[in-house]
Enzyme design. Structure first.
Site, short mmCIF file in Angstrom:
data_model
loop_
_atom_site.label_atom_id
_atom_site.label_comp_id
_atom_site.label_asym_id
_atom_site.label_seq_id
_atom_site.Cartn_x
_atom_site.Cartn_y
_atom_site.Cartn_z
N HIS A 48 0.82 -1.22 0.00
CA HIS A 48 0.00 0.00 0.00
C HIS A 48 0.86 1.27 0.00
O HIS A 48 0.71 2.11 -0.91
CB HIS A 48 -0.97 -0.02 1.19
CG HIS A 48 -1.63 1.30 1.46
ND1 HIS A 48 -2.49 1.90 0.58
CD2 HIS A 48 -1.52 2.15 2.53
CE1 HIS A 48 -2.90 3.06 1.09
NE2 HIS A 48 -2.32 3.23 2.26
N HIS A 72 4.14 6.79 5.43
CA HIS A 72 2.98 7.47 6.04
C HIS A 72 2.21 6.60 7.03
O HIS A 72 1.50 7.12 7.90
CB HIS A 72 2.04 8.00 4.96
CG HIS A 72 1.17 6.97 4.31
ND1 HIS A 72 1.56 6.25 3.20
CD2 HIS A 72 -0.09 6.53 4.60
CE1 HIS A 72 0.60 5.44 2.84
NE2 HIS A 72 -0.43 5.57 3.67
N GLU A 76 1.72 5.00 12.58
CA GLU A 76 0.37 4.62 13.01
C GLU A 76 0.25 3.11 13.22
O GLU A 76 -0.40 2.65 14.17
CB GLU A 76 -0.65 5.07 11.95
CG GLU A 76 -2.08 4.71 12.31
CD GLU A 76 -3.05 5.08 11.21
OE1 GLU A 76 -4.23 4.70 11.32
OE2 GLU A 76 -2.63 5.73 10.24
N ASP A 77 0.87 2.32 12.34
CA ASP A 77 0.60 0.88 12.32
C ASP A 77 1.77 -0.01 12.72
O ASP A 77 1.66 -1.24 12.68
CB ASP A 77 0.13 0.47 10.92
CG ASP A 77 -1.22 1.08 10.56
OD1 ASP A 77 -2.04 1.26 11.48
OD2 ASP A 77 -1.44 1.40 9.38
N ASP A 260 -26.81 14.88 -22.85
CA ASP A 260 -25.40 15.19 -23.09
C ASP A 260 -24.50 14.18 -22.38
O ASP A 260 -23.77 14.51 -21.46
CB ASP A 260 -25.07 16.62 -22.66
CG ASP A 260 -25.65 16.97 -21.29
OD1 ASP A 260 -26.37 16.13 -20.73
OD2 ASP A 260 -25.40 18.08 -20.80
#
Length: 696
Positions: A48, A72, A76-77, A260
């Site tokens: 990812h 990034h 956090e993980d 359209d």
């Protein structure tokens, strides 16, 4: 998934000076930190961040942004810390990673509060460095591409809704239309699966029956322009599924009535050629009135520039056409990201202004619901353009009013608005503006934002500023009431209260300052005993409990009347014990008792005026109030609860108006005295259910 050497090569292609060793180290770092973690698809988790970094290389962003994309999710993980990131990759990357990380760590909050806090941190981080937003948008786009692997439908729906309401509009707001369109399509598939399947199927049918019609129209357009010596590129495409669905919903039409479906893009050499091409098209095919938009002379807030028109092609077929230069096209598709790559991070003036407005909204928002409401207003795009008398141009949402315009020009101008001229004519402040209107705002030195404006303003900036002003005004009024109550409380103490005792009381009560103390008293957050004990510890030890007066027990005596003279309390001002009062005596009638500031006193000019006061044990009278509630379930119940808690008997209740988002009630209450009525007023003003409360 990009291999390590492929990622580095992509960066080196557009930035030969990039630090290859640092990029390699970041790639290895994210692989090691995420280790054996897996995504819902079963792929290694580190795939990812690598894909997000790949999206950043497609935009030709600097190496710090690429490294931030790779890292990034590490803080956090994984067990990595910001300090680790700073040690290995420097303070700039650490700051960017921290900005992105903060956006996703609010999982313990309720959904709306979590989303609001997420958005608040997002906007603040984005204002400091726009690259935080670019990485977050790429992160969300890749997550949306793999959303179908998540098993729980409710989780897929929540992520899709958040993407549709916040991230896709943000991508549009910074001009990243490529990201916006893909996010909307992927979110639409989850939120409206039946509609998505139906429209996709119909488009497939058109494709099969088309017989090369799109290519034929594109060729005809190119030939017409070539005959006018214009060197252009022409491409045709079907409209996006979500765009078609939204048009069907807005116009209340079926798929067959959306005429359209096809759109064509013309890329020219320069701006002059764009206008020449438009002239050729309008001369060759019938132009559809009302469909021409010139975003070259008046760009959108996000920097988007293009000419838009619509033509009636053969067989009554409507087609949309966009005309722009190649440079405009590059900027239009990738917006601020394209600008960053070529201008080393300088932001266009329009973007700076938009970010500044968003931060002002963040600062002004009172709670999660307000923040989400204001920001969604600020980031959606359907816009008009209005001018100041000196020619200043301000983009506004459709439906905007002169008050919205005033706040767009400057917050101070909005706050002091008393009137407006539209195209030279005085018009009501609630008048919706049209494209091209010239608006002159009339200021008043002592004017203040009015609560009623919330009924017609449409911009987040205006709503946030009005609510903040009303809250500050109400806080000041509550503090003023608290000051009067404080003086009454202090008078009952056995010693004179000075500044020293007040400061000590503020400290004992854990408050910030004297204003906070007065507000707490006025809002009934502190009772008399708490205040007395804080001012003079031990002073309430032998204090008898105050009696609870029976609500129907009224004892009214008036000093200043001749014995035997009858009186009655005026219904225009409903005086209650504690008010300063005067009497009006007319021949053959009793004495009418008014408050000293009653507006009806002028009608008694031919009467005898009597200086009156309340008897010592007077208590029990009718007080009247006007209460404006927010129009949502439970607010009337909460108001009634405040009356009950304060032992106030409701004698009459009338709904005067209901003008979304407010309901206005006039209430007649049986109260003991002015202090009792003041406490009820303070409690109402302190309630989230009440927009405004005042005595009448």
């Amino acid at each position: 998934m990009l291999r390590q050497y492929e990622l580095v090569e992509k960066v080196k292609e557009y930035d030969p000076d990039a630090d290859e060793a640092l990029l390699n180290r970041a790639y290895v770092y994210t692989v090691q930190k995420h280790g054996s973690q897996k995504r819902a698809s079963g792929d290694p988790y580190f795939s990812h961040p690598v894909e997000v970094a790949g999206l950043m290389t497609d935009l030709k962003l600097d190496q710090e942004t690429i490294i931030t994309a790779l890292l990034h999710d590490t803080v956090e993980d994984t067990l990595a810390t910001i300090e680790d990131v700073e040690h290995n990759f420097g303070p700039e990357v650490a700051r960017l990673v921290d900005g992105v990380t903060k956006l996703s760590k609010i999982d313990a909050m309720p959904e709306d509060e979590r989303a609001a806090e997420n958005l608040r941190k997002f906007l603040l981080a984005m204002s400091e460095d726009i690259r935080v937003l670019l990485v977050k948008l790429a992160d969300r786009l890749h997550n949306m591409r793999t959303l179908h692997f998540i098993k729980k439908p409710e989780k897929r729906q929540r992520i899709a809704r958040e993407t549709m309401e916040i991230y896709a509009p943000l991508a549009e707001r910074v001009g990243m239309y490529e990201y916006m369109r893909e996010m909307q399509a992927l979110a639409f598939e989850q939120l409206e699966p039946e509609a998505y399947a139906t429209i996709t199927g119909r488009l497939e049918q058109i494709r099969n029956q088309d017989g090369g019609q799109v290519d034929a129209i594109a060729l005809a357009i190119k030939q017409a322009l070539s005959e006018a010596d214009l060197n252009v590129e022409v491409s045709g495409r079907e409209k996006q599924t979500y765009s078609i669905w939204r048009k069907m919903a807005e116009r209340h039409v079926s798929f067959d009535q959306v005429s359209d479906i096809m759109a064509f893009r013309i890329l020219c050499e320069d701006e002059i050629d764009c206008y020449r091409a438009m002239g050729v098209l309008h001369k060759t095919w019938q132009f559809i009135p009302g469909r021409f938009k010139d975003y070259i002379s008046t760009p959108k807030n996000n920097g988007y520039r293009s000419l838009h028109t619509a033509l009636m092609y053969e067989n009554s077929m409507r087609v949309e056409v966009q005309i722009r230069t190649r440079e405009m096209h590059r900027t239009n598709e990738f917006g601020l990201a394209a600008h960053w790559a070529y201008k080393q991070g300088e932001r266009p003036d329009g973007q700076v202004g938009w970010l500044r407005d968003l931060i002002e909204i963040v600062d002004a928002s009172h709670d999660a619901e307000e923040l989400l409401e204001h920001t969604r207003m600020a980031i959606y795009q359907d816009r008009i353009f209005a001018f100041t008398p000196k020619g200043g141009l301000f983009p506004l949402p459709k439906g905007a009013t002169p008050v919205d315009f005033a706040f767009a020009v400057h917050t101070d101008l909005g706050a002091h608005t008393v009137g407006a001229k539209i195209n030279g004519r005085h018009m009501p402040l609630r008048t919706p503006l049209n494209n091209g209107d010239v608006v002159e705002i009339i200021k008043g030195g002592d004017a203040q934002p009015q609560l009623s404006w919330l009924g017609f303003v449409v911009t987040g900036k205006a709503r946030a500023a009005i609510r903040r002003s009303v809250r500050l005004k109400e806080r000041a009024e509550v503090a003023e009431l608290g000051t009067k109550l404080f003086d009454e409380i202090a008078a009952r103490l056995p010693t004179r209260i000075g500044k020293k005792a007040t400061r000590a009381a503020i400290k004992r009560l854990g408050l910030e300052d004297e204003e906070a103390l007065m507000y707490a008293i006025g809002a009934a957050k502190l009772d008399d005993r708490e205040v007395m004990e804080a001012l003079v510890p031990g002073s309430t030890a032998n204090l008898a409990e105050e009696p609870d007066w029976p609500q129907q027990d009224r004892v009214i005596s008036i000093k200043g009347l001749t014995a035997g003279v009858g009186f009655h309390l005026a219904e225009c001002c409903h005086p209650v014990p504690g008010d300063r009062i005067v009497g009006l005596r007319k021949a053959g009638e009793g004495v009418e008792v008014h408050t000293i500031d009653c507006l009806q006193l002028a009608s008694g000019i031919d009467a005898d005026w009597l200086d009156l006061s309340w008897g010592r044990r007077s208590h029990g009278a009718l007080g009247r109030m006007r209460v404006i509630l927010y129009d949502r379930p439970g607010t009337l119940y909460e108001m009634a609860g405040i009356f009950a808690k304060n032992l106030a008997n409701v004698m009459a209740l009338e709904q005067v108006t209901r003008d979304t988002p407010f309901q206005t009630y006039e209430v007649e209450l049986e109260v003991q005295d002015l202090a009792h009525l003041t406490r009820i007023t303070s409690a109402l003003r302190a309630s989230d259910a009440v927009a405004q409360a005042e005595r009448i």
